[in-house]
Design an enzyme around this catalytic site. Structure first.
Site: not given
Ligand code: GLN
Length: 490
Positions: A79, A154, A178
């Site tokens: 990420k 996210s 997330s």
């Protein structure tokens, strides 16, 4: 032989070990797939094609000279808020569009020591604020099961990359859901570890009392393997727990016979989608068939989790994001008149609307006159939420619930309604407020073919139990929902 990109990390590792495939071949198979598929889903912000091939060759050389290990040569996606030395780390924001970190995060160091290959950095909601990956400066990520739908957020880029076989496994971060929410919506396994188990050194901070890094994988075994590699004490993160790392793979297949597993009525609320409800209830019956004692438990303060989180997380974010001022690194507004204007224009031009909303909410909640009414009150409610779990874990070893109230929604459907967006995390947020581990795994599909996730929460540092329950469920459910739509031509 199946192409390496379609294998789980565990399967790939066995093939690498047996000498049936090299890491370089695996990386090339991922790169080819990224080249043909990623323009449809936008899972990656940056793909480090050359760097990954070099790292793969290093891993192959190490293996040839006798090195071993489950991650040696495994191509992973990270990420884009975990810092990677000499590889751009944007946090999905214009303000860090060209930020090249001078150091690796602790977890990246650990992965590199284990011989893993960093394929690239994945898309995300700006500064991890969102539940749909639509707030990214680099455009939305699309759900590989239906490209008109959001992948969750996210960590939507990581979830989509794993689901679409664009990496062997990925890392995400979870402040209020997330990792777990996008994992549920993309049909993969996502684990948020206990607060303090994984160092956040090098994780760009959103809400420091809630943030954790965790694995996002194709199955439960991969989750245990990846967690084993990234867990552990780090003196550079003062919240990192100084305790020995458990063996996460050892107990995986021990089953749930005789184990007490809780079902909290607060997670089966009125607004829940009927297909999600029936699929999670089916998962509960599968655990029962395997010998678990299913007990009804209560977490009475669950209804306060979303409002409590939306005071605490923005408050911490408003403080953490004060550092983006255009002075030392990141975007700086062009030709401002004076220092104050430079600060203002840099932040006005560099941050997107959701990030600005959070900074304003947080600054307000912390301001003189409101601090006690909002921030202090939220901290007190947080303790009540945590104590609910402490009480329940005296009776049961794990709690099973839906991960999200509904399957993936349409792109754009909730963009103008922040409150509806915030409610996507209604079942995942308490876990962060309490600091306990939570895992999402696929438990079924809607009639329209979208994945549904079940969440397993456990006591502090009980990841071995959480993974064991998840593995039992994975085996018992024997899901075959086919492959994501994006894979059907691949
Ligand atoms: N969706 C939640 C938020 O927008 C949680 C985000 C996260 O876990 N990083 O804040």
């Amino acid at each position: 032989m199946t192409q390496p990109c379609f294998m789980t990390m565990g399967e790939l590792s066995a093939k690498l070990e047996a000498g049936e495939v090299t890491s370089e071949e695996a990386v090339l198979s991922y790169i080819e797939r990224i080249n043909s598929v990623d323009e449809k889903i936008n899972a990656y912000v940056t793909v480090d094609r050359e760097g990954a091939i070099e790292q793969a060759r290093d891993a192959d050389r190490l293996r040839a000279s006798g090195s071993k290990g489950p991650l040696l040569g495994a191509p992973l996606a990270i990420k884009d808020l975990v810092t990677t030395r000499n590889l751009r780390t944007t946090c999905g924001s214009k303000i860090l569009e060209n930020f090249i970190p001078p150091h690796d995060a602790f977890v990246i160091e650990k992965l590199k020591q284990a011989g893993a290959v960093v394929l690239g950095k994945t898309n995300m909601d700006e500064f991890a604020m969102g539940s749909s990956t639509e707030t990214s400066y680099f455009g939305p990520t699309r759900n590989p099961w239906d490209t008109d739908k959001i992948p969750g957020g996210s960590s939507g880029g990581s979830a989509a990359a794993v689901a679409a076989d664009l990496c062997a496994a990925a890392l995400g971060s979870d402040t209020g859901g997330s990792i777990r929410q996008p994992s549920a919506l993309c049909g993969i396994v996502g684990l948020k570890p206990t607060y303090g188990l994984v160092s956040r050194f090098g994780l760009v901070a959103f809400a420091s009392s809630l943030d954790q890094i965790g694995p996002m994988t194709k199955d439960v075994t991969d989750s245990a393997i990846l967690l084993s590699a990234i867990a552990g004490h780090d003196p550079n993160d003062s919240t990192s727990a100084d305790r020995p790392v458990d063996d996460y793979t050892a107990a995986l297949d021990k089953g749930v016979s005789g184990m007490n597993i809780g079902v909290a009525e607060e997670y089966f609320t009125e607004g829940i989608d009927p297909e999600v409800d029936s699929s999670v209830r089916n998962a509960i019956s599968v655990l029962k068939e395997q010998g678990a004692n299913i007990k009804t438990v209560s977490l009475p303060h669950t209804k306060y989790a979303v409002p409590t989180y939306y005071v605490i997380a923005p408050a911490e974010a408003s403080s953490n994001l004060a550092r983006y001022d255009g002075v030392k690194y990141g975007y700086r507004s062009e030709s401002p008149k004076g220092l104050m204007e430079m600060y203002k224009k840099t932040r006005m031009e560099g941050f997107g609307p959701e990030v600005k909303r959070r900074i304003m909410l947080g600054a307000y909640a912390l301001s003189a006159g409101y601090y006690d009414a909002y921030y202090l009150k939220a901290q007190k409610v947080r303790t009540l939420i945590r104590n609910d779990f402490v009480d329940v874990f005296k009776e049961v070893s794990a709690i099973i619930s839906p991960t999200t109230p509904a399957p993936a929604f349409g792109i754009g459907e909730k963009s103008d309604d922040p409150l509806q967006m915030y409610l996507s995390d209604i079942f995942t947020i308490s876990c962060n407020l309490a600091g306990i581990p939570g895992l999402s795994l696929p438990c079924g599909f809607t009639s329209g073919g979208l994945p549904i996730g079940a969440q397993i929460q456990g006591d502090f540092f009980s990841e071995p139990t959480v993974l064991r329950v998840a593995r039992a469920l994975e085996k018992g459910l024997k899901l075959d929902g086919g492959k994501p739509a994006i894979n059907q031509d691949g």
